[in-house]
Design an enzyme around this catalytic site. Structure first.
Site, PDB file in Angstrom:
ATOM      1  N   SER A  66       0.775  -1.098  -0.107  1.00 53.42           N
ATOM      2  CA  SER A  66      -0.006   0.043  -0.118  1.00 53.42           C
ATOM      3  C   SER A  66       0.827   1.183   0.139  1.00 53.42           C
ATOM      4  CB  SER A  66      -0.967  -0.039   1.210  1.00 53.42           C
ATOM      5  OG  SER A  66      -0.031   0.514   2.389  1.00 53.42           O
ATOM      6  N   LYS A  67       0.259   2.400  -0.308  1.00 52.59           N
ATOM      7  CA  LYS A  67       0.881   3.821  -0.469  1.00 52.59           C
ATOM      8  C   LYS A  67       1.430   4.081   0.814  1.00 52.59           C
ATOM      9  CE  LYS A  67      -1.787   4.918  -4.442  1.00 52.59           C
ATOM     10  NZ  LYS A  67      -2.845   5.819  -4.897  1.00 52.59           N
TER      11      LYS A  67
END
Ligand code: GLU
Length: 474
Positions: free
Chosen positions: A237-238
């Site tokens: 994920s970012k």
């Protein structure tokens, strides 16, 4: 059946490997069936919408060569379509206006919690819902129903009726929710295969109930397992540092390497093959061979894959790509010299942003301090055990021999090999010392080739300098 697939990102930021892999798989399924690949921007969450994100998504797909045949469609430009379909739901008695405030709903939720019951909106339908008008949320009236279906990747799946609940289809801002809009769009756009991430799996029973309510035939559904972060536990994920796909472009990765690497995240062709060209992927890819468990993102393996594609590149082509990646010290150097340097470092380059560190010494004399330090306190295993006076002697002998060389590579090699014999020493000593002397680093391309490209004049003057530096410290 006509194969039509789509990539339907929400333009809320940049794309990372996890998202783009979904696009790649959808693109492959379309291409291998001579079908169409459609780009649809799911921009119905106005609060999370990021304007530049659309361009960014398109740039990322284009860079990777995942061209779309139709679109981009924007859901925000199709509101009247969703409203029409919302009316259809109401006509069928399968939707109701829900004018309750978030606070009221929160209270109901808390009551359920206090009673130890899961909250289901369908257990709390308003008794006399008002007629629906824009500005009031519209809620789907679901059915208590169990579902079993076949997922193209996950196989036979089933959920009990507790997985289904009433859900909002049109929000108070008149925009549809994802849950509603994508069903209508996939239907109207003739999508045959829906490929999406595992995070949507729990919602599928609701979608199935909605398909039925609307009389829409469901497309083939393919649930892709998560791409996991480096730790192999959490979804990439970012928040945990997943990189913007265009960062790889900026760092000089090759798009074909990323494509091969992403395909291998959760898919293989049943053999040991790890590297695939785009054409091979189009031929070989199948949803049936996508694994069901998460695939770990391993940057080292990406680097290894990119290095492989870099070594395959014809030098001319790689040279074209290398523009903008050279160390600033290379500014004055001519094209032929740069090409010769690139030909040597190509072997070790994993991505083009490594070019400055791997090639700088070809353009600028290495720092004296570095050369002196590495010669006086070597880290090379064999050099470490060698007496400094002996190293100095070897460098002197090499200076003399190379001074008589025509600096062709075979001649340099012959002279250096002659020294190995004469002094009964090892490449790990003689070549390591020479390497430090001329490159200021314990690692470089093969030594004779390095000397040849560097040229006689520079090689000899660097040797002289190294000897005087070592002489001072001895
Ligand atoms: N807009 C959704 C997302 O960005 C798309 C999911 C789907 O492919 O249906 O994750």
């Amino acid at each position: 059946m006509k194969v039509r697939t789509r990539f339907a990102p929400s333009p809320t930021g940049f794309l990372h490997v996890g998202g783009v892999r979904t696009a790649l798989f959808a693109w492959l399924v379309a291409r291998q069936a001579n079908g169409q690949f459609i780009l649809r921007l799911e921009d119905t969450d106005r609060a999370r919408h990021v304007r530049e994100s659309e361009q960014h998504i398109m740039d990322s797909l284009r860079w990777l060569g995942l061209e779309w045949d139709e679109g981009p469609f924007r859901q925000s430009e199709r509101l009247s379509i969703y409203h029409e379909w919302a009316e259809k739901l109401i006509e069928k008695g399968r939707a109701y206006a829900d004018a309750r405030s978030p606070a009221e709903l929160e209270m109901l939720r808390n009551e359920s919690r206090a009673a130890g019951r899961p909250f289901l909106a369908r257990d709390h339908r308003p008794d006399n819902p008002p007629a629906w008008e824009p500005g009031v949320p519209l809620r789907f009236k679901s059915e208590r129903k169990a579902y079993a279906w076949k997922d193209e990747v996950m196989g036979e799946l089933s959920f009990g009726p507790e997985a289904i609940d009433d859900f909002i289809v049109v929000k108070s801002d008149s925009f549809p929710t994802y849950n509603f809009a994508h069903i209508i769009d996939d239907h109207l756009m003739g999508i045959s295969h829906v490929m999406r991430s595992q995070e949507f799996l729990p919602s599928i029973p609701r979608f199935l109930n909605l398909y039925e309510a609307l009389g829409i035939e469901k497309p083939a559904l393919a649930t892709l397992p998560f791409v996991l972060g480096q730790d192999g536990k959490k979804k990439l994920s970012k928040r945990d540092g997943a990189k913007d796909i265009l960062d790889y472009k900026r760092e000089g990765y090759l798009p074909e390497a990323l494509v091969s690497f992403m395909a291998s995240l959760g898919w293989n062709d049943g053999t040991e093959q790890e590297i695939f060209s785009r054409e091979e992927l189009v031929k070989k890819f199948s949803l049936g061979r996508v694994q069901r468990s998460g695939a770990k993102f391993d940057e080292q393996r990406l680097n290894w894959t990119d290095g492989h594609f870099i070594r395959q590149k014809p030098l001319e082509e790689l040279y074209g790509l290398s523009e903008g990646f050279w160390p600033e010290q290379a500014a004055e150097a001519g094209e032929a010299y740069r090409k010769a340097v690139l030909g040597l470092v190509q072997e070790r380059l994993k991505f083009l942003a490594e070019l400055p560190d791997l090639s700088r010494f070809f353009f600028a004399e290495p720092a004296g301090g570095e050369v002196k330090e590495l010669l006086a306190n070597p880290i090379d295993k064999q050099l470490k055990k060698t007496d400094q006076a002996e190293v100095l002697g070897l460098l002197e002998a090499a200076r003399t021999e190379l001074g008589q060389s025509d600096f062709s590579e075979p001649d340099i090699s012959a002279k250096l090999n002659g020294l190995l014999e004469k002094f009964n020493t090892k490449p790990g000593i003689l070549f390591a010392a020479l390497r430090i002397a001329v490159t200021g680093s314990p690692a470089s391309p093969e030594i004779a080739a390095t000397l040849r490209v560097l040229g006689k004049e520079k090689s000899l003057s660097r040797l002289d300098r190294a000897m005087s530096l070592l002489g001072q410290s001895a």
